[in-house]
Motif scaffolding. Structure first.
Motif, PDB file in Angstrom:
ATOM      1  N   LYS A 271       0.834  -1.202   0.000  1.00 19.63           N
ATOM      2  CA  LYS A 271       0.000   0.000   0.000  1.00 19.63           C
ATOM      3  C   LYS A 271       0.869   1.253   0.000  1.00 19.63           C
ATOM      4  O   LYS A 271       2.013   1.227   0.429  1.00 19.63           O
ATOM      5  CB  LYS A 271      -0.887   0.047   1.256  1.00 19.63           C
ATOM      6  CG  LYS A 271      -1.665  -1.208   1.584  1.00 19.63           C
ATOM      7  CD  LYS A 271      -2.826  -1.417   0.666  1.00 19.63           C
ATOM      8  CE  LYS A 271      -3.745  -2.516   1.098  1.00 19.63           C
ATOM      9  NZ  LYS A 271      -3.227  -3.873   1.033  1.00 19.63           N
ATOM     10  N   LYS A 272       0.309   2.358  -0.461  1.00 21.04           N
ATOM     11  CA  LYS A 272       0.943   3.668  -0.328  1.00 21.04           C
ATOM     12  C   LYS A 272       0.389   4.282   0.958  1.00 21.04           C
ATOM     13  O   LYS A 272      -0.788   4.647   1.019  1.00 21.04           O
ATOM     14  CB  LYS A 272       0.614   4.546  -1.536  1.00 21.04           C
ATOM     15  CG  LYS A 272       1.207   5.932  -1.426  1.00 21.04           C
ATOM     16  CD  LYS A 272       0.834   6.793  -2.612  1.00 21.04           C
ATOM     17  CE  LYS A 272       1.332   8.203  -2.402  1.00 21.04           C
ATOM     18  NZ  LYS A 272       0.843   9.104  -3.454  1.00 21.04           N
ATOM     19  N   ILE A 273       1.216   4.362   1.992  1.00 24.00           N
ATOM     20  CA  ILE A 273       0.764   4.800   3.309  1.00 24.00           C
ATOM     21  C   ILE A 273       0.784   6.326   3.397  1.00 24.00           C
ATOM     22  O   ILE A 273       1.781   6.968   3.069  1.00 24.00           O
ATOM     23  CB  ILE A 273       1.652   4.201   4.420  1.00 24.00           C
ATOM     24  CG1 ILE A 273       1.640   2.676   4.331  1.00 24.00           C
ATOM     25  CG2 ILE A 273       1.203   4.672   5.797  1.00 24.00           C
ATOM     26  CD1 ILE A 273       0.271   2.045   4.345  1.00 24.00           C
ATOM     27  N   ILE A 274      -0.330   6.868   3.853  1.00 23.46           N
ATOM     28  CA  ILE A 274      -0.437   8.302   4.072  1.00 23.46           C
ATOM     29  C   ILE A 274      -0.075   8.625   5.522  1.00 23.46           C
ATOM     30  O   ILE A 274       0.713   9.523   5.798  1.00 23.46           O
ATOM     31  CB  ILE A 274      -1.852   8.806   3.737  1.00 23.46           C
ATOM     32  CG1 ILE A 274      -2.121   8.561   2.246  1.00 23.46           C
ATOM     33  CG2 ILE A 274      -2.028  10.272   4.114  1.00 23.46           C
ATOM     34  CD1 ILE A 274      -3.547   8.731   1.833  1.00 23.46           C
ATOM     35  N   ASP A 275      -0.632   7.844   6.471  1.00 19.99           N
ATOM     36  CA  ASP A 275      -0.356   8.069   7.890  1.00 19.99           C
ATOM     37  C   ASP A 275      -0.816   6.850   8.681  1.00 19.99           C
ATOM     38  O   ASP A 275      -1.691   6.107   8.232  1.00 19.99           O
ATOM     39  CB  ASP A 275      -1.095   9.313   8.385  1.00 19.99           C
ATOM     40  CG  ASP A 275      -0.537   9.862   9.690  1.00 19.99           C
ATOM     41  OD1 ASP A 275       0.474   9.343  10.196  1.00 19.99           O
ATOM     42  OD2 ASP A 275      -1.133  10.835  10.206  1.00 19.99           O
ATOM     43  N   ILE A 276      -0.229   6.659   9.848  1.00 24.19           N
ATOM     44  CA  ILE A 276      -0.662   5.630  10.787  1.00 24.19           C
ATOM     45  C   ILE A 276      -0.773   6.288  12.160  1.00 24.19           C
ATOM     46  O   ILE A 276       0.175   6.926  12.627  1.00 24.19           O
ATOM     47  CB  ILE A 276       0.321   4.448  10.860  1.00 24.19           C
ATOM     48  CG1 ILE A 276       0.503   3.803   9.488  1.00 24.19           C
ATOM     49  CG2 ILE A 276      -0.180   3.415  11.878  1.00 24.19           C
ATOM     50  CD1 ILE A 276       1.519   2.677   9.464  1.00 24.19           C
TER      51      ILE A 276
ATOM     52  N   HIS B 228      -1.943   1.070  -4.694  1.00 24.96           N
ATOM     53  CA  HIS B 228      -1.043   1.418  -5.788  1.00 24.96           C
ATOM     54  C   HIS B 228      -1.843   1.443  -7.084  1.00 24.96           C
ATOM     55  O   HIS B 228      -2.830   0.724  -7.243  1.00 24.96           O
ATOM     56  CB  HIS B 228       0.107   0.408  -5.886  1.00 24.96           C
ATOM     57  CG  HIS B 228       1.096   0.551  -4.770  1.00 24.96           C
ATOM     58  ND1 HIS B 228       1.925   1.644  -4.653  1.00 24.96           N
ATOM     59  CD2 HIS B 228       1.380  -0.243  -3.728  1.00 24.96           C
ATOM     60  CE1 HIS B 228       2.676   1.501  -3.572  1.00 24.96           C
ATOM     61  NE2 HIS B 228       2.369   0.380  -2.985  1.00 24.96           N
ATOM     62  N   GLU B 229      -1.443   2.281  -8.015  1.00 21.40           N
ATOM     63  CA  GLU B 229      -2.193   2.473  -9.262  1.00 21.40           C
ATOM     64  C   GLU B 229      -2.444   1.174 -10.018  1.00 21.40           C
ATOM     65  O   GLU B 229      -3.511   0.974 -10.553  1.00 21.40           O
ATOM     66  CB  GLU B 229      -1.485   3.478 -10.153  1.00 21.40           C
ATOM     67  CG  GLU B 229      -1.604   4.897  -9.628  1.00 21.40           C
ATOM     68  CD  GLU B 229      -1.022   5.895 -10.596  1.00 21.40           C
ATOM     69  OE1 GLU B 229      -1.020   5.637 -11.809  1.00 21.40           O
ATOM     70  OE2 GLU B 229      -0.571   6.952 -10.139  1.00 21.40           O
ATOM     71  N   ASN B 230      -1.481   0.269 -10.075  1.00 18.91           N
ATOM     72  CA  ASN B 230      -1.671  -0.979 -10.812  1.00 18.91           C
ATOM     73  C   ASN B 230      -2.748  -1.846 -10.170  1.00 18.91           C
ATOM     74  O   ASN B 230      -3.405  -2.603 -10.844  1.00 18.91           O
ATOM     75  CB  ASN B 230      -0.364  -1.756 -10.940  1.00 18.91           C
ATOM     76  CG  ASN B 230       0.263  -2.110  -9.617  1.00 18.91           C
ATOM     77  OD1 ASN B 230      -0.183  -1.655  -8.577  1.00 18.91           O
ATOM     78  ND2 ASN B 230       1.312  -2.914  -9.674  1.00 18.91           N
TER      79      ASN B 230
ATOM     80  N   ASN C  82      -5.492  -0.539  -8.649  1.00 16.88           N
ATOM     81  CA  ASN C  82      -6.762   0.099  -9.006  1.00 16.88           C
ATOM     82  C   ASN C  82      -7.206  -0.272 -10.404  1.00 16.88           C
ATOM     83  O   ASN C  82      -8.385  -0.417 -10.681  1.00 16.88           O
ATOM     84  CB  ASN C  82      -6.649   1.627  -8.897  1.00 16.88           C
ATOM     85  CG  ASN C  82      -6.579   2.085  -7.444  1.00 16.88           C
ATOM     86  OD1 ASN C  82      -7.086   1.431  -6.539  1.00 16.88           O
ATOM     87  ND2 ASN C  82      -5.937   3.222  -7.234  1.00 16.88           N
ATOM     88  N   ALA C  83      -6.272  -0.440 -11.322  1.00 12.52           N
ATOM     89  CA  ALA C  83      -6.612  -0.787 -12.703  1.00 12.52           C
ATOM     90  C   ALA C  83      -7.210  -2.180 -12.803  1.00 12.52           C
ATOM     91  O   ALA C  83      -7.989  -2.467 -13.689  1.00 12.52           O
ATOM     92  CB  ALA C  83      -5.368  -0.683 -13.574  1.00 12.52           C
ATOM     93  N   ALA C  84      -6.858  -3.056 -11.874  1.00 12.26           N
ATOM     94  CA  ALA C  84      -7.365  -4.428 -11.911  1.00 12.26           C
ATOM     95  C   ALA C  84      -8.796  -4.537 -11.412  1.00 12.26           C
ATOM     96  O   ALA C  84      -9.457  -5.540 -11.642  1.00 12.26           O
ATOM     97  CB  ALA C  84      -6.458  -5.331 -11.084  1.00 12.26           C
ATOM     98  N   HIS C  85      -9.302  -3.501 -10.746  1.00  6.31           N
ATOM     99  CA  HIS C  85     -10.662  -3.581 -10.164  1.00  6.31           C
ATOM    100  C   HIS C  85     -11.670  -2.870 -10.995  1.00  6.31           C
ATOM    101  O   HIS C  85     -11.672  -1.957 -11.569  1.00  6.31           O
ATOM    102  CB  HIS C  85     -10.670  -3.006  -8.745  1.00  6.31           C
ATOM    103  CG  HIS C  85      -9.831  -3.812  -7.816  1.00  6.31           C
ATOM    104  ND1 HIS C  85     -10.330  -4.855  -7.088  1.00  6.31           N
ATOM    105  CD2 HIS C  85      -8.513  -3.760  -7.506  1.00  6.31           C
ATOM    106  CE1 HIS C  85      -9.361  -5.394  -6.363  1.00  6.31           C
ATOM    107  NE2 HIS C  85      -8.238  -4.729  -6.616  1.00  6.31           N
TER     108      HIS C  85
END
Length: 64
Positions: free
Chosen positions: A26-31, A57-59, A61-64
């Protein structure tokens, strides 16, 4: 942005592993972490929690 909430009983050894397994792709924004502990004469209880803010990650999102 999405969020994931993870909570485990106090002293649970797999808490860190569970977080790391979740965030590895995942691309983490904050925890945000929080520990709650209550104590009475007969009862001790605690909980660790993490609120993870992330983006896929963008790749993925493209799969869904």
């Amino acid at each position: 942005m999405k969020v994931k909430y993870i909570a485990e009983p106090y002293g649970y050894d797999e808490f860190e592993k569970e977080i790391n397994d979740f965030i590895k792709d995942k691309k983490i924004i904050d925890i945000k972490f929080q520990e709650n502990f209550s104590l009475s004469e007969d009862y001790k209880d605690g909980m660790k929690s993490a609120l993870i803010m992330y983006e896929e990650h963008e790749n993925e999102n493209a799969a869904h």
